[in-house]
Design an enzyme around this catalytic site. Structure first.
Site, PDB file in Angstrom:
ATOM      1  N   ARG A 151       0.686  -1.206  -0.063  1.00  0.00           N
ATOM      2  CA  ARG A 151       0.002  -0.094   0.004  1.00  0.00           C
ATOM      3  C   ARG A 151       0.789   1.427  -0.100  1.00  0.00           C
ATOM      4  NH1 ARG A 151      -5.667  -0.846   3.245  1.00  0.00           N
ATOM      5  NH2 ARG A 151      -6.267  -2.799   2.199  1.00  0.00           N
ATOM      6  N   ASP A 202     -15.055   9.948   8.456  1.00  0.00           N
ATOM      7  CA  ASP A 202     -13.955   8.866   8.002  1.00  0.00           C
ATOM      8  C   ASP A 202     -12.520   9.421   8.282  1.00  0.00           C
ATOM      9  OD1 ASP A 202     -14.171   6.125   6.456  1.00  0.00           O
ATOM     10  OD2 ASP A 202     -12.241   7.128   6.210  1.00  0.00           O
TER      11      ASP A 202
END
Length: 281
Positions: A37, A151
């Site tokens: 990632r 978020d």
């Protein structure tokens, strides 16, 4: 050429950074996930290896990149009406109860919080459900509900605000909702759908880290969705999170968690109604 290898020392540093900032507990077996990632970040920054990347993160001016680490690491697996039984409970139990008690309702709107909204599918699923229910209730004023969506990741919040989704991602339990609540893209946007403006206006998107207290929320909520979040937290963090969420529920309000999750065994003032559904008493 970028060296794809990540040393144990570099991984321990990144793992600690992520935990300190988000309480996401990566564990010793997530090294490959972290490497995969973050490789793109090395490419963007023109760095040759993870050692150089960690040195950047250790600098005082590395705060912006630390945010990019959290954006990259945060898991954002979602789709419209994920874990349908939660929406079904709202549709068949909660909303009819609210509609039946309208005359006793306080003057404020019903408020819903999607506490880990990812790219927007969850809060927009809630918006569709509420809009469709109250569309069938002509005595309900149009200002009677609103959704607060938050978020940890600024990246997915940007996607959520756009409210544009590839057609294969828009799978709905009621096919008629596609025409009612989505706009079909044309020309360059062929193959995409966008949530219609009347629903987009109902949802407020805000960046929020659930481990940073107090939360930037005003007032209380009748429904809180905080699903598939606790599975990334250790027990002490879970024991902090749930009482905090409970404080933001109205009396009788509902907390929804993921079907694979359970509340910690502490005094949080919530009663289990169904699997993964709790009510503030």
């Amino acid at each position: 050429m970028i060296s794809a290898a990540i040393t144990d020392e570099d991984y321990r540093f990144i793992r600690t950074l992520v935990y300190d900032r988000s309480r996401i507990n990566l564990g010793p077996n997530k090294k490959e996930l972290v490497r995969n990632r973050l490789l793109k970040r090395l490419q963007v920054l023109g760095l040759e290896n993870f050692g150089s990347y960690c040195r950047l993160l250790r600098k005082e001016k590395g705060d912006e990149e630390k945010t990019a680490v959290l954006d990259s690491i945060s898991t954002n697996v979602t789709h419209f009406f994920r874990e349908w039984k939660h929406f079904e409970f709202l549709q068949t139990t909660v909303l009819p109860q609210w509609a039946a008690g309208l005359r006793r309702r306080r003057s404020e709107p019903w408020r819903i919080w999607s506490a880990a909204c990812s790219s927007g599918e969850e809060p927009f699923s809630l918006a569709i459900l509420f809009a469709d229910f109250f569309r069938r209730q002509p005595r309900v004023e149009p200002q009677t509900w609103e959704i607060f969506a938050t978020d940890l990741s600024s990246r997915v919040l940007a996607t959520a605000r756009e409210a544009v989704y590839k057609s294969e991602r828009v799978k709905l339990p009621d096919p008629s909702w596609l025409q009612t609540y989505f706009q079909k893209g044309i020309d360059a946007w062929d193959g995409y759908y966008r949530i219609k403006s009347e629903l987009r206006e109902r949802v407020e998107f805000t960046h929020l880290n659930l481990v940073e207290w107090p939360y930037p929320c005003s007032g209380k909520f009748d429904v809180i969705f905080c699903r598939n979040v606790m599975i990334y937290f250790d027990k002490p963090t879970q024991e902090q999170l749930i009482p905090r969420l409970a404080q933001y529920l109205t009396p009788g309000g509902f907390l929804f968690i993921g079907h694979s999750e359970k509340l910690p065994d502490i005094d949080h003032g919530l009663k289990r109604i169904r699997p993964s559904i709790y009510q503030r008493m």
